[in-house]
Design an enzyme around this catalytic site. Structure first.
Site, PDB file in Angstrom:
ATOM      1  N   HIS A  71     -56.775  12.600 -30.644  1.00 21.51           N
ATOM      2  CA  HIS A  71     -56.179  13.852 -31.092  1.00 21.51           C
ATOM      3  C   HIS A  71     -56.161  14.835 -29.924  1.00 21.51           C
ATOM      4  O   HIS A  71     -57.191  15.110 -29.305  1.00 21.51           O
ATOM      5  CB  HIS A  71     -56.946  14.414 -32.278  1.00 21.51           C
ATOM      6  CG  HIS A  71     -56.779  13.604 -33.525  1.00 21.51           C
ATOM      7  ND1 HIS A  71     -57.756  13.491 -34.489  1.00 21.51           N
ATOM      8  CD2 HIS A  71     -55.725  12.865 -33.960  1.00 21.51           C
ATOM      9  CE1 HIS A  71     -57.306  12.713 -35.473  1.00 21.51           C
ATOM     10  NE2 HIS A  71     -56.074  12.316 -35.163  1.00 21.51           N
ATOM     11  N   GLU A 118     -58.668  17.857 -28.982  1.00 19.53           N
ATOM     12  CA  GLU A 118     -60.103  17.593 -28.990  1.00 19.53           C
ATOM     13  C   GLU A 118     -60.586  17.295 -27.568  1.00 19.53           C
ATOM     14  O   GLU A 118     -61.028  16.197 -27.231  1.00 19.53           O
ATOM     15  CB  GLU A 118     -60.397  16.474 -29.991  1.00 19.53           C
ATOM     16  CG  GLU A 118     -60.002  16.908 -31.404  1.00 19.53           C
ATOM     17  CD  GLU A 118     -60.057  15.820 -32.446  1.00 19.53           C
ATOM     18  OE1 GLU A 118     -60.611  14.738 -32.174  1.00 19.53           O
ATOM     19  OE2 GLU A 118     -59.540  16.041 -33.567  1.00 19.53           O
ATOM     20  N   HIS A 121     -64.412  12.293 -31.459  1.00 22.04           N
ATOM     21  CA  HIS A 121     -63.540  13.323 -32.011  1.00 22.04           C
ATOM     22  C   HIS A 121     -64.307  14.638 -32.058  1.00 22.04           C
ATOM     23  O   HIS A 121     -65.507  14.694 -31.828  1.00 22.04           O
ATOM     24  CB  HIS A 121     -63.093  12.953 -33.434  1.00 22.04           C
ATOM     25  CG  HIS A 121     -62.065  11.876 -33.493  1.00 22.04           C
ATOM     26  ND1 HIS A 121     -60.720  12.128 -33.668  1.00 22.04           N
ATOM     27  CD2 HIS A 121     -62.186  10.530 -33.402  1.00 22.04           C
ATOM     28  CE1 HIS A 121     -60.054  10.987 -33.676  1.00 22.04           C
ATOM     29  NE2 HIS A 121     -60.921   9.998 -33.517  1.00 22.04           N
ATOM     30  N   GLU A 133     -67.864  12.752 -34.731  1.00 25.29           N
ATOM     31  CA  GLU A 133     -67.294  14.093 -34.738  1.00 25.29           C
ATOM     32  C   GLU A 133     -68.299  14.995 -34.020  1.00 25.29           C
ATOM     33  O   GLU A 133     -69.395  15.247 -34.506  1.00 25.29           O
ATOM     34  CB  GLU A 133     -67.050  14.578 -36.164  1.00 25.29           C
ATOM     35  CG  GLU A 133     -66.012  13.799 -36.942  1.00 25.29           C
ATOM     36  CD  GLU A 133     -64.578  14.151 -36.552  1.00 25.29           C
ATOM     37  OE1 GLU A 133     -64.397  15.062 -35.712  1.00 25.29           O
ATOM     38  OE2 GLU A 133     -63.658  13.526 -37.089  1.00 25.29           O
TER      39      GLU A 133
END
Length: 436
Positions: A176, A179, A311, A384
């Site tokens: 992404h 990020e 992420h 994450e």
């Protein structure tokens, strides 16, 4: 995407966006599925969506083509434009527009694009490491992005020029675009493994018995678009045009070829941040990485045994499956699930993240974790990273936290490398699954 424990919900400084229900009888949106209309390309911002408390409710919201940034106790945070926000309000959702984080003293300032390595600087760092550690580091271009930029895989191992019969571990970052902290994580990992080899006994032993692959940026076009205009654009997808639409981009982490588009965990609308693409691996970047992974099958055996996809944000350790709420499913036995949970929990114990199955958040389909496990048999996790909420900077934490938040995952990286010979050891299943 962080669920804040009950009783610890952070008070958010916010301005209320008045988005009233306006479902006039017979109106166009009253009868249209939310994915069938496309938002106007305009400035995006974050909103809190109240009354979304369960995985099912979050999945229902995601099925509108909405990308969820953060999971709170009874609400979520999303990034979208005003047109899509208004459509969500018409569907009955209660939205509050959030203010951006403000400067809070010397220890925190709003992030700037220059806080992070650019794509060119990241590749230059790889070149420097390869020149400085020729016996440990070897890089190769494994393919190109839609706009023709190199996607590079970096190998780190003792005796790096030889393809030895050793367990391999893959780290991917920046699927992404926005990020950017994940690219810093990849570069930190490369720097730590190389600088500490021969000095740190644990790293030395691991690189003597493992082969490590790092792909610092899976989505270089998106990274450049988001970072290098002078201000962040909050861009998530790649930069591939979509036939029949003015909307740009595919969500690479909904584009993998396992249960692609199966279960309401991605969008069919090109304008959505979770657009799954025209078909599995239709994103050039997805296909490049998938081909690389398939290319690590040697003598009929996949050499890569473990993987982390980095992420932001939320401070979570996630594992398959994402496409179903079930703990077990075809290709994921009770023993497999036990190994994922045990190893994921052990990884989270090292960095303070919250461990959970991916679908405990909401359903996703076509994700890298599900494909790597179901198709290739690789123990695949998503991290994450920092922060836990948009108050810590959201997708753009300041440069002052980069060293702290990348080194925070040092032990997790080494733990995964240690278990690369047989992840089932984490669940006490070595007698059943691990060769002596």
């Amino acid at each position: 995407m962080r669920r804040i424990p009950r009783g610890r919900r952070t008070a958010i400084a916010a301005t209320v966006l008045t988005l009233t229900l306006a479902l006039a009888s017979g109106g166009a949106l009253a009868n249209a599925a939310p994915d069938e209309t496309e938002p106007t390309a305009t400035t995006v911002r974050q909103y809190e969506v109240d009354g979304v408390a369960t995985a099912v409710e979050r999945t229902d919201l995601a099925r509108t083509g909405t990308a969820i940034d953060e999971v709170r106790d009874s609400s979520v945070v999303i990034t979208t434009d005003q047109a899509h926000a208004e459509r969500l309000a018409e569907l009955g959702y209660r939205l509050t527009a959030l203010t951006a984080p403000s400067v809070r003293g010397d220890d925190f300032r709003i992030a700037a694009p220059e806080d992070y390595h650019t794509y060119a600087e990241a590749l230059a760092t790889v070149d420097q490491l390869e020149a400085g550690y020729p016996d440990l580091v070897s890089s190769q271009v494994i393919g190109e992005s839609y706009e023709g930029r190199d996607i590079v895989a970096v190998k780190v191992s003792a005796n790096v020029t030889v393809d030895e019969d050793e367990p391999e571990v893959l780290f991917t970052a920046n699927q992404h675009a926005r990020e950017h902290l994940t690219v810093e994580m990849a570069l930190y990992t490369l720097g730590e493994l190389t600088s500490q080899y021969g000095t740190d006994p644990e790293i030395t032993a691991l690189l003597d018995s493992r082969e490590v692959w790092v792909i610092p940026t899976v989505n270089p076009d998106g990274k450049i678009y988001d970072q290098e205009s002078g201000s962040f654009r909050s861009w998530r997808k790649n930069r591939q045009p979509n036939a029949g639409s003015s909307a740009i981009g595919t969500d690479l982490n909904r584009n993998w070829a396992y249960e692609w588009g199966c279960c309401g965990g991605s969008s069919s609308s090109p304008s959505s941040d979770t657009y799954r693409g025209s078909g599995p691996e239709s994103g050039p970047e997805t296909a490049v990485v998938a081909d690389f992974v398939r290319g690590r099958v040697v003598g009929g055996e996949q050499q890569i045994t473990a993987h982390i996809d980095f992420h932001t944000y939320g401070e979570l350790v996630l594992w398959p499956y994402g496409y179903t709420y079930s703990d077990t499913a075809p290709g994921l036995t009770a023993d497999d699930a036990a190994a994922f949970e045990a190893l994921g929990t052990e990884l989270a114990d090292t960095n303070g993240y919250t461990p959970q199955q991916s679908s405990d958040l909401y359903i996703t389909d076509g994700s890298i974790n599900d494909w790597l496990w179901a198709d290739q048999g690789i123990f695949s996790f998503t991290f994450e990273m920092y922060p836990t909420s948009q108050l810590g900077g959201g997708f753009y934490p300041p440069g002052s936290v980069i060293d702290r938040e990348t080194s925070r995952n040092r032990e997790a990286v080494l733990t995964l490398l240690d278990y690369a010979d047989c992840a089932y050891r984490a669940a006490g299943l070595e007698a059943e699954y691990c060769a002596s």
